[in-house]
Design a protein around this motif. Structure first.
Motif, PDB file in Angstrom:
ATOM      1  N   ILE A 162     -28.023 -25.243  -7.432  1.00  0.00           N
ATOM      2  CA  ILE A 162     -26.727 -25.302  -6.745  1.00  0.00           C
ATOM      3  C   ILE A 162     -26.005 -23.963  -6.841  1.00  0.00           C
ATOM      4  O   ILE A 162     -25.444 -23.461  -5.854  1.00  0.00           O
ATOM      5  N   ARG A 163     -26.029 -23.365  -8.017  1.00  0.00           N
ATOM      6  CA  ARG A 163     -25.316 -22.098  -8.209  1.00  0.00           C
ATOM      7  C   ARG A 163     -26.001 -20.943  -7.474  1.00  0.00           C
ATOM      8  O   ARG A 163     -25.326 -20.088  -6.895  1.00  0.00           O
ATOM      9  N   ILE A 164     -27.327 -20.924  -7.480  1.00  0.00           N
ATOM     10  CA  ILE A 164     -28.042 -19.812  -6.840  1.00  0.00           C
ATOM     11  C   ILE A 164     -27.851 -19.870  -5.321  1.00  0.00           C
ATOM     12  O   ILE A 164     -27.825 -18.828  -4.643  1.00  0.00           O
ATOM     13  N   LEU A 165     -27.700 -21.072  -4.775  1.00  0.00           N
ATOM     14  CA  LEU A 165     -27.481 -21.218  -3.339  1.00  0.00           C
ATOM     15  C   LEU A 165     -26.054 -20.857  -2.943  1.00  0.00           C
ATOM     16  O   LEU A 165     -25.819 -20.290  -1.873  1.00  0.00           O
ATOM     17  N   ASN A 166     -25.085 -21.164  -3.802  1.00  0.00           N
ATOM     18  CA  ASN A 166     -23.683 -20.944  -3.470  1.00  0.00           C
ATOM     19  C   ASN A 166     -23.174 -19.555  -3.826  1.00  0.00           C
ATOM     20  O   ASN A 166     -22.165 -19.111  -3.274  1.00  0.00           O
ATOM     21  N   VAL A 167     -23.852 -18.859  -4.727  1.00  0.00           N
ATOM     22  CA  VAL A 167     -23.365 -17.544  -5.144  1.00  0.00           C
ATOM     23  C   VAL A 167     -23.478 -16.521  -4.013  1.00  0.00           C
ATOM     24  O   VAL A 167     -22.771 -15.501  -4.005  1.00  0.00           O
ATOM     25  N   LYS A 168     -24.326 -16.809  -3.029  1.00  0.00           N
ATOM     26  CA  LYS A 168     -24.510 -15.886  -1.911  1.00  0.00           C
ATOM     27  C   LYS A 168     -23.243 -15.721  -1.071  1.00  0.00           C
ATOM     28  O   LYS A 168     -23.118 -14.771  -0.311  1.00  0.00           O
TER      29      LYS A 168
END
Length: 475
Positions: free
Chosen positions: A397-403
């Motif tokens: 979830i974090r790796i997808l949203n940090v973009k």
């Protein structure tokens, strides 16, 4: 290179403080177990556990907000500390109400037995955390390191005085902890000149609301991490019994070694993530740190998995030896936790604590569901697998949203391959025995080295270059 040097320097200073305290406190365990009864030590553990759960709720995690806002250059830092202190005091008043209710209803009898110590321990713990986070926010890392060392030395000294010489039992134990924290707070007050701050003269009237809006979502984040780390133990106890949970709980001892290293890095990283924030990451600072940190975690995790049985042979005695089966899956979970924590530093930099918390809440809810399903289906090992999956989901979830906030350049295919290899190592630990096991394990470790061969070569060259530079300066 200056940004890397700052990060390494902060890691070094925080390591001195954290490792020193953990080693000395570890050495005190024989003293505690020799002098205190199981009921007394259990009561102390209950008080500390309750404080750790209540503190982020009653203070709305304001210390994290103090750290983040103190890093801002255009904000009056006196205002930041003043707001943090006022909310901490209000949280203490809330605790007093809880103590009174518990005293009347006798919900937790052990807390009533030590309510004065419970109250004082909460107060000094909350103030110590506030001062520590503020010092980190104003970049006084040396003060944080020295305060940690002072608090630990005083804790050891007071334990010897009150437990051995005065034989005060658990009362002496509490007094030693309270006094060591209190004197460390005094050290912070002197070094940071906190006594000069006027609590009633806040120049920026909006700062209080901004800080509260930042920290409120972190309350759910703290509770969710608590669920992620402990729900499996409750469910194992419920389904498999207390004895099974005893074995499962002991399995956490080995991953805790990794967690100690990770927590030191993430404390330093949270400062650098704010100070060096660049949405385009032109110098690839964020990308390089992410990649290097991931490689280090993966390789250390892989090596520990290989030697899990050897380590367990010395750490897990008698009936506890079977705990080794759960260790590899918990180790991988901690790798995902470390990488999710690093990305969390970026959310902190952009003040998006809601996404920070939503990801952890999603992981916690999934953890509970999977624990019930898997523990019923495959036994205790299901709890370890559920923890691994929930941490993986938090990371996803974090790796997808940090973009949305930064152009984070990572090698996702290589990373996913390395995580798959760690999983295969964990399965191999259970499926194979004797020489065949270690042939498979070292082959898989060699694959990891091959995947990251170029990066490892660069890291080695950088380390050698820095050693040579340091040597030339000494000459």
């Amino acid at each position: 290179m200056e940004n890397y040097r700052k990060l390494i320097k902060n890691i070094g200073l925080l390591s001195i403080s954290s490792f020193g305290s953990k080693i000395l406190v570890f050495l005190l365990v024989p003293l505690y177990t020799n002098i205190l009864s199981t009921y007394e030590y259990g009561s102390y553990d209950l008080v500390i556990t309750s404080i750790n759960l209540l503190m982020p709720i009653l203070t709305i995690n304001i210390s994290s907000s103090v750290l983040r806002f103190a890093l801002e250059k255009n904000i009056n830092r006196n205002d930041v500390f003043s707001v943090g202190l006022k909310i901490t005091i209000k949280g203490f008043i809330g605790l007093l109400l809880i103590i009174i209710i518990n005293w009347i209803l006798n919900i937790i009898p052990a807390l009533n037995d030590y309510c004065i110590y419970f109250m004082l321990m909460y107060l000094v713990s909350a103030l110590y955390q506030l001062c520590s986070y503020y010092a980190r926010g104003i970049n006084e890392i040396k003060v944080v390191a020295f305060a940690g060392i002072i608090q630990t030395i005083l804790l050891v000294l007071f334990n010897i005085i009150f437990l051995i010489f005065f034989k005060l039992g658990i009362s002496g134990f509490f007094i030693a902890n309270i006094l060591s924290l209190l004197l460390a707070i005094f050290f912070y007050c002197v070094c940071l000149k906190l006594y000069r701050i006027n609590l009633f003269n806040v120049q920026n009237k909006n700062i209080r609301d901004e800080m509260k809006n930042y920290s409120r979502p972190l309350v759910l984040n703290s509770i969710s991490w608590w669920v992620n780390n402990t729900s499996g133990r409750y469910i194992v106890t419920w389904i498999c019994g207390v004895a099974a949970n005893g074995v499962y709980s002991i399995a956490y001892k080995i991953p805790t070694i990794l967690n100690t290293l990770q927590s030191i890095f993430l404390q330093a990283w949270e400062i650098s993530a704010v100070q060096e924030y660049d949405p385009n990451d032109k110098n690839n600072f964020y990308g390089n740190i992410y990649h290097t940190y991931n490689i280090c975690n993966v390789l250390v995790c892989s090596l520990v998995i290989i030697f899990t049985k050897v380590i367990a042979h010395f750490m897990f005695l008698k009936d506890f030896y079977d705990a080794w089966k759960y260790v590899p899956f918990l180790l991988i979970a901690y790798v995902f936790g470390a990488m999710a924590g690093l990305i969390g530093g970026i959310f902190s930099a952009v003040k998006d604590t809601k996404m920070y918390s939503y990801s952890t809440i999603a992981g916690a809810l999934l953890n509970i569901i999977l624990n019930i399903i898997l523990v019923k289906s495959i036994g205790v090992i299901g709890a370890a697998v559920a923890t691994l999956i929930s941490y993986f989901v938090v990371w996803c979830i974090r790796i997808l949203n940090v973009k949305k906030y930064i152009n984070l350049r990572i090698r996702i295919i290589n990373d996913l391959c390395s995580y798959l290899i760690l999983l295969l190592q964990s399965i191999a630990m259970i499926k194979f025995t004797s020489a065949r096991l270690y042939i498979v394990e070292f082959f898989l470790f060699a694959l990891l080295i091959f995947i990251y061969r170029n990066e490892i070569k660069k890291l080695v060259e950088i380390v050698i270059s820095n050693i040579n530079r340091f040597t030339r300066k000494r000459e």
